[in-house]
Design a protein around this motif. Structure first.
Motif, short mmCIF file in Angstrom:
data_model
loop_
_atom_site.label_atom_id
_atom_site.label_comp_id
_atom_site.label_asym_id
_atom_site.label_seq_id
_atom_site.Cartn_x
_atom_site.Cartn_y
_atom_site.Cartn_z
N GLY A 134 -26.46 24.00 31.48
CA GLY A 134 -27.02 22.81 32.11
C GLY A 134 -26.34 21.53 31.71
N PHE A 135 -25.57 21.57 30.64
CA PHE A 135 -24.85 20.37 30.17
C PHE A 135 -23.36 20.70 30.15
CE2 PHE A 135 -29.02 20.49 28.16
CZ PHE A 135 -29.56 19.30 28.63
N PRO A 136 -22.60 20.10 31.06
CA PRO A 136 -21.22 20.54 31.26
C PRO A 136 -20.38 20.48 29.99
CG PRO A 136 -21.87 18.99 32.95
CD PRO A 136 -22.98 19.01 31.95
N VAL A 137 -19.47 21.44 29.87
CA VAL A 137 -18.44 21.41 28.83
C VAL A 137 -17.49 20.28 29.17
CG1 VAL A 137 -16.57 22.71 27.75
CG2 VAL A 137 -18.61 23.91 28.56
N LEU A 138 -17.21 19.40 28.19
CA LEU A 138 -16.32 18.28 28.47
C LEU A 138 -14.90 18.55 27.97
CD1 LEU A 138 -18.73 15.37 27.58
CD2 LEU A 138 -18.30 16.40 29.81
N ALA A 139 -14.74 19.62 27.19
CA ALA A 139 -13.42 19.90 26.61
C ALA A 139 -12.56 20.71 27.57
CB ALA A 139 -13.58 20.64 25.28
N ASP A 140 -13.18 21.30 28.61
CA ASP A 140 -12.37 22.11 29.52
C ASP A 140 -11.79 21.23 30.64
OD1 ASP A 140 -14.41 21.57 31.28
OD2 ASP A 140 -15.26 23.60 31.23
N ASP A 141 -11.16 21.87 31.60
CA ASP A 141 -10.51 21.12 32.68
C ASP A 141 -11.29 21.24 33.99
OD1 ASP A 141 -10.06 23.77 33.03
OD2 ASP A 141 -7.95 23.58 33.56
N VAL A 142 -12.57 21.57 33.88
CA VAL A 142 -13.42 21.69 35.07
C VAL A 142 -14.27 20.43 35.16
CG1 VAL A 142 -15.24 23.01 36.16
CG2 VAL A 142 -13.44 24.19 34.89
N TRP A 143 -14.14 19.69 36.25
CA TRP A 143 -14.88 18.44 36.38
C TRP A 143 -15.69 18.45 37.68
CZ3 TRP A 143 -14.63 15.50 32.12
CH2 TRP A 143 -13.56 15.71 31.26
N GLY A 288 -9.07 17.41 25.96
CA GLY A 288 -8.17 18.51 26.30
C GLY A 288 -8.05 18.76 27.79
N GLY A 289 -9.06 18.33 28.58
CA GLY A 289 -9.02 18.65 30.01
C GLY A 289 -8.84 17.44 30.90
N GLY A 290 -8.58 16.29 30.31
CA GLY A 290 -8.45 15.06 31.10
C GLY A 290 -7.35 15.17 32.14
N ARG B 394 -13.07 27.74 27.93
CA ARG B 394 -12.63 28.53 29.07
C ARG B 394 -12.21 27.58 30.18
NH1 ARG B 394 -13.32 33.75 30.18
NH2 ARG B 394 -14.87 34.03 28.53
N LEU B 395 -10.98 27.77 30.67
CA LEU B 395 -10.46 26.86 31.69
C LEU B 395 -10.77 27.40 33.09
CD1 LEU B 395 -7.05 25.95 30.04
CD2 LEU B 395 -9.24 24.76 29.90
N ALA B 396 -10.52 26.54 34.07
CA ALA B 396 -10.87 26.87 35.46
C ALA B 396 -10.22 28.17 35.91
CB ALA B 396 -10.45 25.73 36.37
N SER B 399 -8.31 31.23 31.89
CA SER B 399 -7.64 31.34 30.61
C SER B 399 -8.45 30.64 29.53
CB SER B 399 -6.23 30.77 30.71
OG SER B 399 -6.29 29.45 31.20
N ILE B 400 -8.06 30.90 28.28
CA ILE B 400 -8.84 30.39 27.15
C ILE B 400 -7.97 29.47 26.31
CG2 ILE B 400 -10.04 31.06 25.03
CD1 ILE B 400 -10.55 33.76 26.55
N ARG B 401 -8.53 28.33 25.96
CA ARG B 401 -7.76 27.36 25.20
C ARG B 401 -8.39 27.17 23.82
NH1 ARG B 401 -8.60 21.82 27.26
NH2 ARG B 401 -9.82 21.59 25.37
N ASN B 402 -7.56 27.11 22.80
CA ASN B 402 -7.99 26.69 21.45
C ASN B 402 -7.24 25.42 21.11
OD1 ASN B 402 -8.89 29.52 19.35
ND2 ASN B 402 -9.39 29.09 21.48
N ASP B 403 -7.89 24.54 20.36
CA ASP B 403 -7.26 23.27 20.01
C ASP B 403 -6.96 23.22 18.52
OD1 ASP B 403 -7.63 22.56 22.65
OD2 ASP B 403 -9.60 21.68 22.25
#
Lengths: 315, 495
Positions: A134-143, A288-290, B394-396, B399-403
């Motif tokens: 319910g609270f989006p992940v902000l570190a990924d690249d999905v917006w 990381g996903g900006g 987890r990316l769109a 794939s999986i990313r670690n920082d």
């Protein structure tokens, strides 16, 4: 004074106490010790006069120096604020390209953003933007509403489904409350799975998915797009990836179609000044996903790609 | 009151050899709560006194001069040979420069020091106490100054008993002023080890040095003045743990300053033409007591208060020469030898024995290991810090990313281009913000600093869930120097 007994061996007076024939010596305190003891008494009296010391009724004796920890802390906080003010001002007027070319500003924005994020955002979005159902992940690249710095800052300003007049607003209907039958919802669920990357692990029922396709085009395609790629201008999430706001199991996907849940993010534009908002936007963008500040609006239905992140050169 | 047995005055017939000296710090003389009695050590002459002068000059010179030595490390770099730089967390020692994470070399140094003192104790007893301990060295220097102003033992005793006079005040004041100057110089030299000596020297005298510099000069001035000027033997007797630890370090073959009771007893005064038949060589002249800076009588045997400074050997040898008896009534000797003599055997010295060999070998091994470590020390290193929150993203595209934050330590004087690569995780790719190169990321590591770079590692969704090993490797683009650090890549289960 009564006649004090002297110990023969040491020549010291005894206290007169006796236990089983053992007597306690009354050895005098060393001089230096005694003087220090007197000095501490004097010091205590001086302290009472100078510093806050004794409770009296509702208050306390203030002392003639007027020392106050409360006032000192307030002054320290004020001092820190004014020391940071110039950087926040610079940040408020900086564009993302300005920040990209200014390591000092980056470092400041990252630190300030991390601090504010920890205080206000991490409660829902998790430390480091880890997200929660319910609270989006902000570190990924999905917006959902766009991942460029300007998009993020806009979301911060107006919030999502907040009381801000210009808030970002998207409403997914609760299809389970009379719009679709249970059978139809099941079919649509299978169809959504079939067009998403989740098909690899969930393996949609192709017959049900075939039935669901028609329902999807009728009910869902308007917002989520004919291919399910989503539409950021409407805040409609992509359905083709394998990232699910309310969980990615078959039951969870179905449940979201039934309930059409949508969370609320407060509008922070009134709470924070422009510099703090920019710092926060930079921090989230930098997780990381900006995405690059592409000429808005981002093309709807474009496949979301793993994008390059913002600059974070050597610190 | 407990009775104190006063040692009887030496008989007058000993002539000029005998002195009226009492071992005021010896156990038989000292009461539990007694005020300190001033000790007036007489100047001794002889081999060991000269050895002690030499040791004092060398050790003091090392202490005072070292911070002023320069060492060229290139333009713009620290040029002090020995410097503990807390501000920039560096330790410089001639050709060695240590970073905070290499502090384990200090452990090596401490181990070397420990074995060194074990070895010297096992062979020669308390040579550290007698010759090299700062307390001994500075006390010796302070007594030397005292003697300059107030004269030798008898003159000092007379002066202390004399009523207040201009001369007395002058002599005492002179002594204390010089003491304070030495003490201040000692404190001053100490702070030079922690900052650029010439700069700090100027700052100290122009009043622009930091408060902590003045504070430490003050503290060390006070301790030097108090410990070497007024407390002296009390430091050894009451404050120092070493005399207590000592017992474990010394065995029956270790040398220590010993009165040879078998030769000396029965002691008694001796007139010039008396026979030496039926008596010991000790003429009870108390010269050994008079020269003792610790205020004890070596003839009471081994004792905690004795620092083995060997001045009583010099004093006794001089007397033996005058009365025509062989030297060595007081000498470096071992407990085993004393026992051998008692049972009529010949004395023999066993300096090389299993214990000393083991200490020596250990000393050599630790020294060699440290030397090897220092000579092959890496100048490039990295620390990889994996982000803990979120543990993975987890990316769109599934794939999986670690920082990660990679901290690059460049321990050289010049900036270096280093290439970062990963290995051990098939199909994973390394990505840095703003850098589009695939495979390896080239960054600049600044000179003599730690640089941090944020990196992403992206692995395809075919990776099984759980923790996977991953190695980050740094390569200097020019020299090819390598450094590697293991890390982990975390992949989550299915959603």
């Amino acid at each position: 004074m009564t006649n004090r007994e002297r110990d023969e061996v040491s020549g010291t007076e005894t206290t007169g106490h006796e236990w089983d024939g053992l007597k306690e010596l009354d050895t005098p305190l060393p001089r230096w010790w005694l003087f220090i003891f007197y000095a501490t008494i004097v010091a205590a009296i001086i302290y009472w006069v100078l510093m806050p010391a004794w409770p009296i009724g509702n208050g306390y004796t203030k002392g003639i120096l007027g020392w106050s920890d409360r006032a000192n802390v307030a002054a320290d906080v004020q001092g820190l604020r004014s020391a940071r003010a110039p950087m926040f001002e610079r940040l408020a007027t900086a564009t993302s390209t300005d920040i990209a070319g200014d390591p000092e500003l980056q470092q400041f924005a990252r630190a300030a953003g991390a601090s504010v994020f920890g205080d206000y955002c991490a409660t829902c979005h998790g430390a480091g933007g880890a997200g929660a159902p319910g609270f989006p992940v902000l570190a990924d690249d999905v917006w959902i509403w766009g991942g460029a710095m300007s998009d993020i800052e806009r979301t911060l300003q107006v919030g999502i489904r907040s009381d801000h007049p210009d808030t970002r607003m998207s409403l997914m209907p609760a299809f389970g409350s009379g719009i679709l039958s249970a059978q139809q919802i099941g079919d649509v669920t299978e169809y959504v799975i079939s067009i998403s990357a989740a098909n690899n692990r969930l393996e949609a029922n192709t017959i049900a998915a075939g039935r669901g396709a028609a329902v999807y085009q009728e009910q869902c395609g308007v917002c989520h797009g004919a291919t399910g790629a989503g539409d950021r201008t409407l805040g409609a999430p992509s359905l083709v990836d394998d990232v699910w706001l309310y969980g990615g199991s078959r039951a969870e996907i179905r449940r979201q179609i039934e309930l059409g849940r949508g969370g609320v993010m407060p509008a922070w534009g009134e709470r924070f000044d422009a510099g703090t908002l920019r710092a926060l936007a930079y921090y989230v963008h930098d997780l990381g996903g900006g995405e690059a500040d592409a000429p808005p609006p981002a093309p709807a239905a474009a496949p979301v790609e793993p994008s390059q992140t913002t600059p974070a050169p050597l610190r | 009151m407990s009775k104190v047995t006063l040692i009887p005055k030496p008989a007058a017939q000993n002539g000029e050899l005998a002195v009226d000296a009492a071992p005021v710090n010896s156990k038989s003389y000292r009461e539990l709560y007694k005020k300190r009695e001033q000790i007036y050590p007489k100047l001794a002459h002889g081999v060991f006194r000269n050895l002690k002068w030499a040791a004092m000059i060398v050790l003091l010179a090392i202490y005072y001069v070292t911070p002023w030595l320069r060492w060229d490390r290139g333009a713009g770099r620290v040029d002090q040979a020995v410097l503990v730089d807390f501000e920039h967390s560096r330790f410089y020692f001639f050709f060695i420069e240590l970073w905070p994470q290499e502090v384990y070399y200090i452990t090596g140094l401490l181990i070397l020091g420990a074995f060194g003192i074990f070895l010297s104790s096992a062979m020669f007893g308390r040579v550290w106490c007698g010759y090299a301990c700062p307390q001994t060295v500075w006390t010796d220097l302070f007594i030397y100054v005292e003697r300059l102003f107030e004269g030798d033992r008898n003159a000092r005793m007379r002066l202390d008993k004399a009523p207040l006079s201009l001369e007395k005040v002058g002599r005492k004041a002179g002594k204390h002023i010089v003491w304070l100057m030495i003490a201040a110089a000692t404190g001053g030299a100490w702070v030079f080890y922690f900052a650029d000596a010439p700069t700090l020297f100027r700052e100290l005298f122009t009043g622009t040095a930091s408060t902590s510099a003045y504070l430490f000069v003050g503290i060390l001035t006070f301790t030097t003045y108090a410990l070497a000027g007024t407390m002296r033997e009390q430091v050894c007797t009451y404050m120092c743990p070493w005399p207590r630890i000592q017992a474990a370090m010394i065995d029956k073959d270790a040398l220590s300053v010993t009165y040879r009771a078998d030769r000396g007893e029965p002691r008694s005064p001796h007139k010039k033409n008396d026979t030496w038949e039926g008596r010991g060589d000790c003429i009870d002249c108390h010269q050994c007591v008079a020269v003792c800076p610790q205020g004890i009588d070596i003839r009471d045997g081994d004792q905690l208060e004795c620092i083995n400074c060997a001045l009583c050997i010099d004093a006794c040898d001089a007397v033996m020469d005058k009365v025509g008896r062989p030297r060595g009534l007081i000498a470096y000797d071992s407990y085993a030898n004393q026992q051998r003599r008692q049972s009529g055997q010949h004395a023999s010295y066993r300096l090389i024995r299993p214990r000393t060999i083991i200490y020596g070998v250990l000393l050599a091994i630790v020294g060699a290991v440290m030397l090897y470590g220092l000579s092959t020390r890496d100048t490039l290193d990295l620390n990889v810090i994996r982000d803990r929150s979120p543990p993975f993203v987890r990316l769109a595209d599934g794939s999986i990313r670690n920082d990660y934050v990679v901290k690059i330590m460049n321990m050289t004087d010049r900036p270096r281009q280093v290439a970062i690569t990963i290995a051990g995780l098939t199909a994973a790719r390394l990505q840095a913000p703003n850098v589009s190169a695939e495979g390896e990321i080239v960054v600049t590591a600044q000179a003599d600093r730690v640089s941090a770079v944020r990196l992403h590692v992206i692995a395809p969704n075919t990776l099984s869930s759980g923790s996977h090993d991953l190695t980050f490797t740094l390569r200097d683009v020019e020299t090819g120097d390598l450094a590697a650090s293991p890390s982990a890549f975390l992949a989550g289960g299915e959603q």
